[in-house]
Design a protein around this motif. Structure first.
Motif, PDB file in Angstrom:
ATOM      1  N   THR A 194       0.818  -1.219   0.000  1.00  0.00           N
ATOM      2  CA  THR A 194       0.000   0.000   0.000  1.00  0.00           C
ATOM      3  C   THR A 194       0.850   1.266   0.000  1.00  0.00           C
ATOM      4  OG1 THR A 194      -0.104   0.096   2.419  1.00  0.00           O
ATOM      5  CG2 THR A 194      -1.795  -1.204   1.289  1.00  0.00           C
ATOM      6  N   GLY A 195       2.135   1.127   0.329  1.00  0.00           N
ATOM      7  CA  GLY A 195       3.017   2.287   0.395  1.00  0.00           C
ATOM      8  C   GLY A 195       3.000   2.986   1.743  1.00  0.00           C
ATOM      9  N   VAL A 215       4.138  -4.391  -5.637  1.00  0.00           N
ATOM     10  CA  VAL A 215       2.747  -4.843  -5.609  1.00  0.00           C
ATOM     11  C   VAL A 215       1.808  -3.676  -5.939  1.00  0.00           C
ATOM     12  CG1 VAL A 215       0.937  -5.895  -4.201  1.00  0.00           C
ATOM     13  CG2 VAL A 215       3.316  -6.623  -3.921  1.00  0.00           C
ATOM     14  N   LEU A 216       2.036  -2.532  -5.298  1.00  0.00           N
ATOM     15  CA  LEU A 216       1.317  -1.283  -5.589  1.00  0.00           C
ATOM     16  C   LEU A 216      -0.201  -1.472  -5.596  1.00  0.00           C
ATOM     17  CD1 LEU A 216       3.586   0.197  -8.423  1.00  0.00           C
ATOM     18  CD2 LEU A 216       3.706   0.599  -5.954  1.00  0.00           C
ATOM     19  N   VAL A 221       0.310   4.296  -5.316  1.00  0.00           N
ATOM     20  CA  VAL A 221       1.007   5.311  -6.112  1.00  0.00           C
ATOM     21  C   VAL A 221       0.791   6.697  -5.517  1.00  0.00           C
ATOM     22  CG1 VAL A 221       1.088   6.458  -8.354  1.00  0.00           C
ATOM     23  CG2 VAL A 221       0.970   3.966  -8.239  1.00  0.00           C
ATOM     24  N   GLU A 222      -0.442   6.996  -5.161  1.00  0.00           N
ATOM     25  CA  GLU A 222      -0.752   8.291  -4.541  1.00  0.00           C
ATOM     26  C   GLU A 222      -0.009   8.444  -3.217  1.00  0.00           C
ATOM     27  OE1 GLU A 222      -4.637  10.602  -2.629  1.00  0.00           O
ATOM     28  OE2 GLU A 222      -4.927   8.915  -4.008  1.00  0.00           O
ATOM     29  N   GLN A 252       0.117   3.353 -13.779  1.00  0.00           N
ATOM     30  CA  GLN A 252       0.897   3.469 -12.549  1.00  0.00           C
ATOM     31  C   GLN A 252       2.310   3.962 -12.839  1.00  0.00           C
ATOM     32  OE1 GLN A 252       0.393  -0.556 -10.944  1.00  0.00           O
ATOM     33  NE2 GLN A 252      -0.816   0.285  -9.270  1.00  0.00           N
ATOM     34  N   ALA A 253       2.909   3.436 -13.904  1.00  0.00           N
ATOM     35  CA  ALA A 253       4.283   3.811 -14.247  1.00  0.00           C
ATOM     36  C   ALA A 253       4.391   5.297 -14.574  1.00  0.00           C
ATOM     37  CB  ALA A 253       4.775   2.972 -15.419  1.00  0.00           C
ATOM     38  N   SER A 254       3.397   5.823 -15.274  1.00  0.00           N
ATOM     39  CA  SER A 254       3.434   7.239 -15.650  1.00  0.00           C
ATOM     40  C   SER A 254       3.085   8.148 -14.473  1.00  0.00           C
ATOM     41  CB  SER A 254       2.474   7.503 -16.812  1.00  0.00           C
ATOM     42  OG  SER A 254       1.140   7.167 -16.456  1.00  0.00           O
ATOM     43  N   ALA A 255       2.294   7.616 -13.526  1.00  0.00           N
ATOM     44  CA  ALA A 255       1.850   8.438 -12.396  1.00  0.00           C
ATOM     45  C   ALA A 255       2.856   8.469 -11.248  1.00  0.00           C
ATOM     46  CB  ALA A 255       0.504   7.933 -11.877  1.00  0.00           C
TER      47      ALA A 255
END
Length: 241
Positions: free
Chosen positions: A151-152, A178-179, A184-185, A207-210
């Protein structure tokens, strides 16, 4: 695996860069399943003769298998990348005491000191709080090292604590991206200087671009070498040197 088994394959090796349910490796509550053991049983029942994976959440998962299981480490891939950076004022940071052993090995590989974040659980929930930082980090470039980003939340909390302690920069080195959910946020809110992961789990284009500061490293050559060694009957432990 089942199709290969009934097609009379002489040997079947299951290659799983990310072992599913690896975090469910112990019975820490009543009426729950040790799902990592169940996955190991399913692979064996299906007909796998051997399993090849990378950076298990806990090495004891290897004990769930009754057939050969090989556990690769992504630390050589991550270390090779970070060694291209200026490490003269760097410190590797473990997100909790449980990650300290692997983080310590990674720090030794880079030739830098180690710091550890002490996390405590105030109740029976999965949510943990970072309560203390062990080690000197003020004025240094921190590299948070862990096996996965889910989850980060742990990375964000660690980054906040490190910045409060006076680090110059915060980078992350993780094997499995896993993200899940709003990871990402959450990572972007942590304002990390760089997020370095491997390709054991595909990252979507969105996800990669964000995700700011993302760097994806390939583990293909490690798996390719391991597969060839298995095929030729050579040692895999030599790859860990």
């Amino acid at each position: 695996i089942d199709a290969l088994k009934f097609a009379s394959a002489a040997r079947i090796t299951a290659v799983l860069p990310y072992f599913p349910y690896a975090r469910s490796d112990k019975k820490d509550e009543a009426r729950i399943s040790i799902t990592a053991r169940l996955v190991a049983d399913l692979l064996e029942t299906a007909g796998a003769d051997r399993v090849l994976t990378m950076n298990l959440h806990a090495p004891q998962i290897l004990g769930f298998f009754r057939k050969p299981a090989d556990h690769l480490l992504a630390s050589p891939v991550l270390a090779q990348y970070f060694k291209t950076k200026d490490l003269s004022n760097s410190v590797v940071v473990a997100t909790d005491a449980g990650a300290a052993k692997f983080a310590g090995t990674f720090a030794k590989r880079l030739g830098v000191p180690l710091a550890i974040i002490d996390k405590r659980r105030s109740d029976d929930s999965e949510r943990a709080q970072s309560v203390a930082l062990i080690g000197e980090v003020s004025g240094m470039d921190a590299i948070i090292y862990d096996d996965e980003i889910s989850t980060g939340g742990s990375i964000k909390a660690a980054s906040r604590m490190l910045k409060e302690a006076g680090v110059r920069s915060v980078r992350v080195g993780v094997t499995h991206p896993v993200l899940s959910g709003n990871a990402v946020e959450c990572l972007n809110e942590a304002q990390l200087d760089e997020v370095v992961v491997t390709d054991t789990i595909p990252i979507s284009e969105n996800q990669a671009s964000a995700l700011k500061g993302l760097k994806v490293l390939s583990t293909a050559y490690m798996f390719g070498d391991a597969i060839m060694r298995i095929h030729e009957g050579r040692s895999i432990s030599e790859m860990m040197g």
